[in-house]
Design an enzyme around this catalytic site. Structure first.
Site, mmCIF file in Angstrom:
data_model
loop_
_atom_site.group_PDB
_atom_site.id
_atom_site.type_symbol
_atom_site.label_atom_id
_atom_site.label_comp_id
_atom_site.label_asym_id
_atom_site.label_seq_id
_atom_site.Cartn_x
_atom_site.Cartn_y
_atom_site.Cartn_z
ATOM 1 C CG HIS A 134 -2.258 3.365 -1.299
ATOM 2 N ND1 HIS A 134 -1.559 2.424 -2.024
ATOM 3 C CD2 HIS A 134 -3.068 3.997 -2.188
ATOM 4 C CE1 HIS A 134 -1.936 2.478 -3.290
ATOM 5 N NE2 HIS A 134 -2.852 3.423 -3.425
ATOM 6 C CG HIS A 139 -0.629 6.905 -5.725
ATOM 7 N ND1 HIS A 139 -0.778 6.386 -6.994
ATOM 8 C CD2 HIS A 139 -1.475 6.203 -4.935
ATOM 9 C CE1 HIS A 139 -1.684 5.406 -6.958
ATOM 10 N NE2 HIS A 139 -2.117 5.270 -5.723
ATOM 11 C CD GLU A 180 -3.248 2.118 -7.173
ATOM 12 O OE1 GLU A 180 -2.421 1.721 -6.337
ATOM 13 O OE2 GLU A 180 -3.950 3.133 -7.008
ATOM 14 C CB SER A 202 1.751 1.677 -0.074
ATOM 15 O OG SER A 202 0.680 1.065 -0.767
#
Ligand code: HBI
Ligand code: FE
Length: 296
Positions: A134, A139, A180, A202
């Site tokens: 993730h 990111h 996010e 993700s």
């Protein structure tokens, strides 16, 4: 966000790792085993195929420029060789979630904390806390994009200097609905939006839900609106906020947050699924069939 059933596993992971005062560690490359690399490869391959035509071009460009490999868990040092000269950002290894102030301090200094460990093979579809896949695949590709890089830096500074603790939920919502779970307009996409948020990128289930489901609202991004909107961590999102392009985040990065936070801090927050008369609605959700994250 502590997870009782993995706490024991994590304690074993962390044993013998020297954690510095800023919660960083040296990425323990020798601790990755065949299963970790296989999980990385499986998730990387699955998401890369699924994201085709669904994720924004800037993300794909980031993956390419970082030389991310599907074969094995990447070395953070190798990533920094590409990232640091491009935008001045670097990634640092951490044991997992770090305290808010520590997290903000890292962002305000253009350091992104990346959890070093990989999830287990039975957690491919969902886990509650961030892992290396993730944090890294989700990111880091956008941190090589100059506009997004500056947005994350501005966010970190705003959060670090927001001394009124009551302002933190406002800032956490901004992070949630952009970094996010953000969507971006794209005429080349069948439904007019593409993905940029790491929590979507993700996740197989959230990728499909954010792109194809009739259930959620998709509403044009508005800074004050977003800061007032509560979010759910236990289901797919009920509302996604859609930026027109990354220059909108560039504008947010230049906002003077102090007066804004002071003004909004006592406002009553809006429920996650609510649509307001003043919203610029892109798709209005049916609100039906909320699957939990764990179902996919
Ligand atoms: N720690 N490692 C890590 N990763 C995060 O995303 C993170 C964190 N600590 C706090 C935090 N996020 C929140 O404060 C943000 O959602 C705002
Ligand atoms: Fe995240």
């Amino acid at each position: 966000m502590s997870v009782p059933n993995t706490a024991k596993l994590k304690a074993q992971f962390d044993a013998g790792l020297e954690t510095r005062a800023d919660f960083t560690i040296d990425q323990p490359m020798h601790r990755y085993g065949a299963i970790d690399h296989a999980v990385w490869k499986q998730l990387y391959t699955r998401q890369t195929a699924l994201l085709k035509g669904r994720v924004c071009d800037e993300f794909l460009e980031g993956v390419e420029r970082l030389n991310l490999s599907p074969e094995s868990v990447p070395s953070f040092d190798a990533i920094n060789e590409q990232l640091l000269p491009a935008t001045g950002w670097r990634i640092v290894a951490v044991p997992g979630l770090v305290p808010d102030q520590v997290f903000f301090e890292h962002l305000a200094n253009r350091r992104f904390p990346v959890t070093w460990w990989m999830r287990r093979p039975d957690q491919l579809d969902y886990l509650q806390e961030p892992d290396c896949f993730h944090d890294l695949y989700g990111h880091v590709p956008l941190l090589i994009n100059p506009v997004f890089a500056d947005y994350m830096h501005a966010y970190g500074r705003a959060a670090l200097f927001a001394h009124d603790a009551n302002a933190l939920p406002l800032l956490a919502r901004l992070y949630w609905y952009t970094v996010e779970f953000g969507l971006i307009r794209d005429a080349a996409s069948p439904n007019g939006v593409k993905i940029y948020g790491a929590g979507i990128v993700s996740s197989k289930g959230e990728t499909l839900h954010s792109q194809q489901s009739d259930a959620p609202n998709r509403i044009a991004f508005d800074l004050e609106r977003v800061m007032q909107t509560q979010y759910r961590i236990d289901t797919f999102q009920k509302t996604y906020f859609v930026i027109d392009d990354f220059s909108q985040l560039f504008d947010v990065a230049r906002t003077d947050f102090a007066p804004l936070l002071a003004r909004l801090v006592d406002a009553t927050p809006l429920p996650a699924g609510e649509v307001r008369a003043t919203d610029r609605v892109i798709t209005r959700g049916t609100g039906e069939g909320w699957a939990t994250n764990g179902d996919v």
